[in-house]
Structures are given as C-alpha cells and as structure tokens.
Design a protein around this motif. Structure first.
Motif, PDB file in Angstrom:
ATOM      1  N   VAL A  47       0.847  -1.189   0.000  1.00  0.00           N
ATOM      2  CA  VAL A  47       0.000   0.000   0.000  1.00  0.00           C
ATOM      3  C   VAL A  47       0.885   1.242   0.000  1.00  0.00           C
ATOM      4  CG1 VAL A  47      -1.764   1.304   1.218  1.00  0.00           C
ATOM      5  CG2 VAL A  47      -1.842  -1.202   1.223  1.00  0.00           C
ATOM      6  N   ALA A  48       1.782   1.307   0.962  1.00  0.00           N
ATOM      7  CA  ALA A  48       2.688   2.437   1.069  1.00  0.00           C
ATOM      8  C   ALA A  48       3.861   2.059   1.951  1.00  0.00           C
ATOM      9  CB  ALA A  48       1.986   3.671   1.647  1.00  0.00           C
ATOM     10  N   SER A  49       4.994   2.671   1.692  1.00  0.00           N
ATOM     11  CA  SER A  49       6.168   2.441   2.514  1.00  0.00           C
ATOM     12  C   SER A  49       6.929   3.746   2.696  1.00  0.00           C
ATOM     13  CB  SER A  49       7.074   1.376   1.900  1.00  0.00           C
ATOM     14  OG  SER A  49       7.568   1.812   0.660  1.00  0.00           O
ATOM     15  N   ILE A  50       7.735   3.775   3.730  1.00  0.00           N
ATOM     16  CA  ILE A  50       8.513   4.974   4.023  1.00  0.00           C
ATOM     17  C   ILE A  50       9.865   4.568   4.579  1.00  0.00           C
ATOM     18  CG2 ILE A  50       7.394   5.176   6.302  1.00  0.00           C
ATOM     19  CD1 ILE A  50       7.695   8.248   5.978  1.00  0.00           C
ATOM     20  N   ARG A  51      10.902   5.162   4.044  1.00  0.00           N
ATOM     21  CA  ARG A  51      12.253   4.865   4.497  1.00  0.00           C
ATOM     22  C   ARG A  51      12.590   5.711   5.724  1.00  0.00           C
ATOM     23  NH1 ARG A  51      16.147   3.962  -0.768  1.00  0.00           N
ATOM     24  NH2 ARG A  51      14.913   2.297  -1.723  1.00  0.00           N
ATOM     25  N   SER A  52      13.654   5.351   6.377  1.00  0.00           N
ATOM     26  CA  SER A  52      14.046   6.080   7.582  1.00  0.00           C
ATOM     27  C   SER A  52      14.343   7.536   7.278  1.00  0.00           C
ATOM     28  CB  SER A  52      15.254   5.410   8.244  1.00  0.00           C
ATOM     29  OG  SER A  52      16.327   5.290   7.317  1.00  0.00           O
ATOM     30  N   GLY A  53      14.774   7.818   6.050  1.00  0.00           N
ATOM     31  CA  GLY A  53      15.062   9.191   5.658  1.00  0.00           C
ATOM     32  C   GLY A  53      13.831   9.986   5.267  1.00  0.00           C
ATOM     33  N   GLY A  54      12.702   9.297   5.163  1.00  0.00           N
ATOM     34  CA  GLY A  54      11.449   9.991   4.880  1.00  0.00           C
ATOM     35  C   GLY A  54      10.900   9.809   3.487  1.00  0.00           C
ATOM     36  N   SER A  55      11.655   9.214   2.584  1.00  0.00           N
ATOM     37  CA  SER A  55      11.133   9.027   1.236  1.00  0.00           C
ATOM     38  C   SER A  55      10.022   7.989   1.260  1.00  0.00           C
ATOM     39  CB  SER A  55      12.242   8.611   0.278  1.00  0.00           C
ATOM     40  OG  SER A  55      12.833   7.399   0.685  1.00  0.00           O
ATOM     41  N   THR A  56       9.011   8.241   0.468  1.00  0.00           N
ATOM     42  CA  THR A  56       7.819   7.397   0.483  1.00  0.00           C
ATOM     43  C   THR A  56       7.567   6.751  -0.870  1.00  0.00           C
ATOM     44  OG1 THR A  56       6.431   9.302  -0.053  1.00  0.00           O
ATOM     45  CG2 THR A  56       6.726   8.771   2.284  1.00  0.00           C
ATOM     46  N   ASN A  57       6.800   5.686  -0.812  1.00  0.00           N
ATOM     47  CA  ASN A  57       6.396   4.978  -2.018  1.00  0.00           C
ATOM     48  C   ASN A  57       4.953   4.553  -1.825  1.00  0.00           C
ATOM     49  OD1 ASN A  57       6.632   3.612  -4.519  1.00  0.00           O
ATOM     50  ND2 ASN A  57       6.989   1.682  -3.452  1.00  0.00           N
ATOM     51  N   GLY A  64      -2.724   9.976  -3.538  1.00  0.00           N
ATOM     52  CA  GLY A  64      -3.713  11.030  -3.440  1.00  0.00           C
ATOM     53  C   GLY A  64      -4.767  10.811  -2.375  1.00  0.00           C
ATOM     54  N   ARG A  65      -4.830   9.611  -1.848  1.00  0.00           N
ATOM     55  CA  ARG A  65      -5.845   9.317  -0.827  1.00  0.00           C
ATOM     56  C   ARG A  65      -5.226   8.916   0.514  1.00  0.00           C
ATOM     57  NH1 ARG A  65      -9.279   5.080  -1.481  1.00  0.00           N
ATOM     58  NH2 ARG A  65      -7.719   3.859  -2.612  1.00  0.00           N
ATOM     59  N   PHE A  66      -4.112   8.234   0.452  1.00  0.00           N
ATOM     60  CA  PHE A  66      -3.469   7.729   1.657  1.00  0.00           C
ATOM     61  C   PHE A  66      -2.185   8.504   1.923  1.00  0.00           C
ATOM     62  CE2 PHE A  66      -5.167   3.086   1.180  1.00  0.00           C
ATOM     63  CZ  PHE A  66      -6.467   3.589   1.154  1.00  0.00           C
ATOM     64  N   THR A  67      -1.868   8.657   3.189  1.00  0.00           N
ATOM     65  CA  THR A  67      -0.627   9.302   3.584  1.00  0.00           C
ATOM     66  C   THR A  67       0.076   8.469   4.641  1.00  0.00           C
ATOM     67  OG1 THR A  67      -1.553  11.506   3.157  1.00  0.00           O
ATOM     68  CG2 THR A  67       0.439  11.386   4.491  1.00  0.00           C
ATOM     69  N   ILE A  68       1.322   8.127   4.355  1.00  0.00           N
ATOM     70  CA  ILE A  68       2.107   7.372   5.326  1.00  0.00           C
ATOM     71  C   ILE A  68       3.066   8.320   6.019  1.00  0.00           C
ATOM     72  CG2 ILE A  68       3.912   6.720   3.667  1.00  0.00           C
ATOM     73  CD1 ILE A  68       3.986   3.960   5.104  1.00  0.00           C
ATOM     74  N   SER A  69       3.250   8.097   7.297  1.00  0.00           N
ATOM     75  CA  SER A  69       4.186   8.922   8.068  1.00  0.00           C
ATOM     76  C   SER A  69       4.924   8.032   9.059  1.00  0.00           C
ATOM     77  CB  SER A  69       3.444  10.046   8.799  1.00  0.00           C
ATOM     78  OG  SER A  69       2.465   9.521   9.675  1.00  0.00           O
TER      79      SER A  69
END
Length: 118
Positions: A47-57, A64-69
């Motif tokens: 669905v979504a992923s985020i690296r330790s540096g903050g970059s997201t996929n 546009g609908r989901f936000t990962i933090s």
C-alpha cells in the motif's frame, strides 16, 4: 522485532480511517516501514512504505488518498486513509524491513481488518 498495529474497523465509503504500528525490540536496523494489504482471494500487496530518511512509495491505488508517516524516535509508522472505497477492504499488515549488504529481513505485524461499506 515485534510490530503492534492498531486502528482499522468499519467505515463507510468516502470516509477516513487511520492505522498505526509500533515496532519494538531490535529496531535500530529497520530501514523501511510500510503497510501491505490482502483482500480475500488476492495476493498481499504494498500500500505504502517509508524509508528512515522519509522518502515514500505508494501504490497507484493509494496515491492522493493515503498518507504514510513515520516517527523514527518512537519507531512508529502510521497510515492515514481518506476517501476510502469498498475496494480498499482488506486485512492490512504492518511491515518492517531490515536491509543488510548480504540479506534482507522482513517483519510482519498481525493484520488489522479494514472494511469499507458502500
């Protein structure tokens, strides 16, 4: 590493829902955290992923609908889901990835069910 997810539940189409996941144990080497989901009869998908540096996929379906933090200090990752659709119905799994030069280790939390009614 242990992953404890919270959130999920039942929501109407168009509504919002948030998921959170806390990692504990040997978390120092976690590179990427993320959320996957598996709908009935389908394969598990990112669905979504985020690296330790903050970059997201994001998966195209989530853009546009989901936000990962992520909060690296607290070892938590969250997923805010807006404009939910019935096709978002699935069991959502928290994931933590440790990437080493010679291997990668995936950790999974227990799934949490998200049901979107039409």
């Amino acid at each position: 590493v242990q992953l404890q997810a919270s959130g999920g539940g039942l929501v109407q189409a168009g509504g919002s829902l948030g998921l959170s996941c806390a990692a504990s144990g040997s978390t120092r080497s976690i590179n990427t955290m993320g959320w996957y989901r598996q709908a009935t009869g389908k394969q598990r998908e990112l669905v979504a992923s985020i690296r330790s540096g903050g970059s997201t996929n994001y998966a195209d379906s989530a853009k546009g609908r989901f936000t990962i933090s992520r909060d690296n200090a607290k070892n938590t990752v969250s997923l805010q889901m807006n404009s939910l659709k019935p096709e978002d119905t699935a069991v959502y799994y928290c994931n933590a990835l440790m990437a080493f030069p010679d291997r990668a280790i995936n950790y999974w939390g227990k799934g949490t069910l998200v049901t979107v009614s039409s």
